[in-house]
Design a protein around this motif. Structure first.
Motif, PDB file in Angstrom:
ATOM      1  N   GLY A   1       0.804  -1.210   0.000  1.00 20.36           N
ATOM      2  CA  GLY A   1       0.000   0.000   0.000  1.00 20.36           C
ATOM      3  C   GLY A   1       0.838   1.260   0.000  1.00 20.36           C
ATOM      4  N   ASP A   2       1.934   1.254   0.762  1.00 20.46           N
ATOM      5  CA  ASP A   2       2.815   2.415   0.778  1.00 20.46           C
ATOM      6  C   ASP A   2       3.467   2.635  -0.588  1.00 20.46           C
ATOM      7  OD1 ASP A   2       2.216   2.828   3.417  1.00 20.46           O
ATOM      8  OD2 ASP A   2       3.953   1.710   4.167  1.00 20.46           O
ATOM      9  N   ARG A   3       3.847   1.541  -1.231  1.00 14.57           N
ATOM     10  CA  ARG A   3       4.448   1.665  -2.552  1.00 14.57           C
ATOM     11  C   ARG A   3       3.465   2.228  -3.565  1.00 14.57           C
ATOM     12  NH1 ARG A   3       6.958  -3.985  -4.109  1.00 14.57           N
ATOM     13  NH2 ARG A   3       7.403  -2.771  -5.981  1.00 14.57           N
ATOM     14  N   VAL A   4       2.195   1.751  -3.510  1.00 13.83           N
ATOM     15  CA  VAL A   4       1.175   2.269  -4.431  1.00 13.83           C
ATOM     16  C   VAL A   4       0.924   3.746  -4.163  1.00 13.83           C
ATOM     17  CG1 VAL A   4      -1.249   2.090  -5.086  1.00 13.83           C
ATOM     18  CG2 VAL A   4       0.111   0.012  -4.775  1.00 13.83           C
ATOM     19  N   SER A   5       0.811   4.102  -2.886  1.00 14.80           N
ATOM     20  CA  SER A   5       0.566   5.502  -2.537  1.00 14.80           C
ATOM     21  C   SER A   5       1.709   6.393  -2.981  1.00 14.80           C
ATOM     22  CB  SER A   5       0.349   5.621  -1.019  1.00 14.80           C
ATOM     23  OG  SER A   5       0.194   6.964  -0.642  1.00 14.80           O
ATOM     24  N   ASP A   6       2.936   5.938  -2.779  1.00 15.20           N
ATOM     25  CA  ASP A   6       4.089   6.733  -3.185  1.00 15.20           C
ATOM     26  C   ASP A   6       4.148   6.868  -4.702  1.00 15.20           C
ATOM     27  OD1 ASP A   6       6.745   8.001  -2.475  1.00 15.20           O
ATOM     28  OD2 ASP A   6       7.425   6.390  -3.796  1.00 15.20           O
ATOM     29  N   ALA A   7       3.828   5.792  -5.411  1.00 18.76           N
ATOM     30  CA  ALA A   7       3.831   5.858  -6.871  1.00 18.76           C
ATOM     31  C   ALA A   7       2.762   6.828  -7.378  1.00 18.76           C
ATOM     32  CB  ALA A   7       3.601   4.465  -7.458  1.00 18.76           C
ATOM     33  N   PHE A   8       1.576   6.832  -6.729  1.00 22.22           N
ATOM     34  CA  PHE A   8       0.511   7.741  -7.137  1.00 22.22           C
ATOM     35  C   PHE A   8       0.927   9.191  -6.905  1.00 22.22           C
ATOM     36  CE2 PHE A   8      -3.297  10.245  -6.164  1.00 22.22           C
ATOM     37  CZ  PHE A   8      -4.022  10.052  -7.343  1.00 22.22           C
ATOM     38  N   ARG A   9       1.552   9.480  -5.767  1.00 23.35           N
ATOM     39  CA  ARG A   9       1.994  10.842  -5.490  1.00 23.35           C
ATOM     40  C   ARG A   9       3.050  11.291  -6.494  1.00 23.35           C
ATOM     41  NH1 ARG A   9       1.963   9.132  -0.004  1.00 23.35           N
ATOM     42  NH2 ARG A   9       4.226   8.861  -0.119  1.00 23.35           N
ATOM     43  N   ARG A  10       3.961  10.401  -6.794  1.00 24.98           N
ATOM     44  CA  ARG A  10       5.005  10.773  -7.752  1.00 24.98           C
ATOM     45  C   ARG A  10       4.433  10.983  -9.148  1.00 24.98           C
ATOM     46  NH1 ARG A  10       7.977   6.854  -8.665  1.00 24.98           N
ATOM     47  NH2 ARG A  10       7.423   5.298  -7.118  1.00 24.98           N
ATOM     48  N   SER A  11       3.482  10.129  -9.566  1.00 25.79           N
ATOM     49  CA  SER A  11       2.881  10.287 -10.885  1.00 25.79           C
ATOM     50  C   SER A  11       2.063  11.580 -10.964  1.00 25.79           C
ATOM     51  CB  SER A  11       1.987   9.084 -11.209  1.00 25.79           C
ATOM     52  OG  SER A  11       0.919   8.991 -10.283  1.00 25.79           O
ATOM     53  N   TRP A  12       1.340  11.919  -9.883  1.00 27.92           N
ATOM     54  CA  TRP A  12       0.577  13.165  -9.876  1.00 27.92           C
ATOM     55  C   TRP A  12       1.513  14.382  -9.914  1.00 27.92           C
ATOM     56  CZ3 TRP A  12      -4.140  14.338 -11.038  1.00 27.92           C
ATOM     57  CH2 TRP A  12      -4.672  15.567 -10.666  1.00 27.92           C
ATOM     58  N   ARG A  13       2.615  14.278  -9.196  1.00 29.25           N
ATOM     59  CA  ARG A  13       3.596  15.360  -9.227  1.00 29.25           C
ATOM     60  C   ARG A  13       4.200  15.502 -10.620  1.00 29.25           C
ATOM     61  NH1 ARG A  13       8.995  14.266  -6.037  1.00 29.25           N
ATOM     62  NH2 ARG A  13       9.096  12.838  -7.818  1.00 29.25           N
TER      63      ARG A  13
END
Length: 341
Positions: free
Chosen positions: A247-259
């Motif tokens: 879950g942390d990896r998915v959340s971090d990937a989503f934040r990076r993609s949005w950025r």
């Protein structure tokens, strides 16, 4: 006279070559033997230390002692080139760059090259690229200091053992210098000008090789004594946290993609504004072309409307001009089929 001179020169060259080859072989063998003895000494010490530890604390202590001594082997007399590559994230870009420079200075190193990329538009993040030359004995100390200057994202280390190549260069230099001394001695004993010139030409070639191998040895010395550390510093708004769960990896990937999407939108807007003058010129040219095309179509329709309409054709138009000729051709009226009773 010429045969005698040729025999003397051939004998002298053969003697110098044999002496040089023998000196190179013996020098190489002696140097390799010394490095081999350096390698075997730490291993013997590791075995003794392991035996003592095993007697005191058992088999596990023996393996730890051997492992610790093995870690020290590259330091014991071998010629090792150390290289490292670091990637660091920085919330305070200037402070991180200053901390890196101070860490290198405190270790006795220096900045070999630097490059800082600063985007033109406001709100963009900067990136710096450094190459540090650090004394080999301060290599680990600098890595620790550089890692604490910011958020260390990645670290890659590599070693290159150039002991064999270094020994070969040393042996060749020793052999060439011995040849140089013997050629100087032969020049003092030369009885005529032709012999002196021949010896001088051979001495020039030997000196050129000495300079070449000396430069190669200095390059090795520089790479061995000063390690090379490449550091990339990237300015960020939020540091990358070390994630462990899915879950942390998915959340971090989503934040990076949005950025990254935000960065891409900004780049698109800047590019659109930069291309706006060109787009305006193209729009004006397209409007002119469309207006001209419409005017040409209207003019053509007016010309067609001003022409008189052709008169309708009558059956007389289809009558043959000569009575003896049969009605044939495309303009003849269609014949009426015969009626059958």
């Amino acid at each position: 006279m010429k045969k005698t001179l040729f025999s003397i020169l051939f004998s002298l060259a053969l003697a110098a070559s044999l002496a040089g080859c023998g000196g190179a072989a013996s020098s190489t063998a002696a140097a390799r033997a010394s490095y081999s003895s350096m390698d075997s000494a730490p291993q013997a010490y590791a075995a003794d230390a392991g035996g003592t530890a095993a007697e005191a604390a058992g088999t596990s202590d023996l393996s730890d002692a051997v492992q610790n001594s093995a870690d020290l082997l590259p330091q014991d007399g071998r010629k090792i080139i150390l290289n490292a590559t670091l990637s660091i994230e920085a919330l305070d870009f200037n402070a991180t760059c200053t901390a890196l420079a101070r860490a290198a200075q405190s270790c006795g190193g220096y900045v070999s090259s630097t490059s800082i990329d600063t985007p033109a538009y406001e709100g963009a993040y900067r990136t710096a690229y450094y190459q540090f030359r650090i004394p080999a004995e301060q290599y680990s100390v600098f890595l620790d200091g550089a890692g604490s200057a910011g958020n260390l994202v990645s670290k890659q280390e590599s070693t290159q053992d150039v002991t064999s190549a270094y020994v070969d260069v040393e042996a060749r230099l020793k052999s060439l210098k011995l040849q140089e001394e013997r050629l100087y001695a032969m020049m003092e004993q030369a009885g005529d000008l032709e012999t002196l010139l021949a010896i001088q030409n051979q001495l020039t070639e030997v000196q050129y090789q000495i300079e070449s191998y000396t430069a190669q040895q200095r390059t090795y010395d520089d790479l061995i004594s000063y390690s090379t550390v490449d550091v990339t510093v990237e300015e960020v708004k939020q540091i990358t946290e070390k994630t462990e769960t899915f879950g942390d990896r998915v959340s971090d990937a989503f934040r990076r993609s949005w950025r990254d999407f935000g960065y891409g939108a900004q780049d698109f807007a800047v590019g659109f504004v930069a291309a706006l003058p060109t787009l305006l010129v193209l729009a004006v040219l397209a409007a002119v072309a469309v207006t001209a095309a419409r005017a040409a179509v209207r003019l053509h329709k007016k010309r067609l409307a001003g022409r008189p309409a052709p008169a309708p054709r009558t059956p007389a138009d289809y009558a043959p001009q000569n009575g003896n000729e049969a009605e044939t051709g495309k303009d003849a009226p269609p014949s009426t089929p015969p009626k059958y009773k």
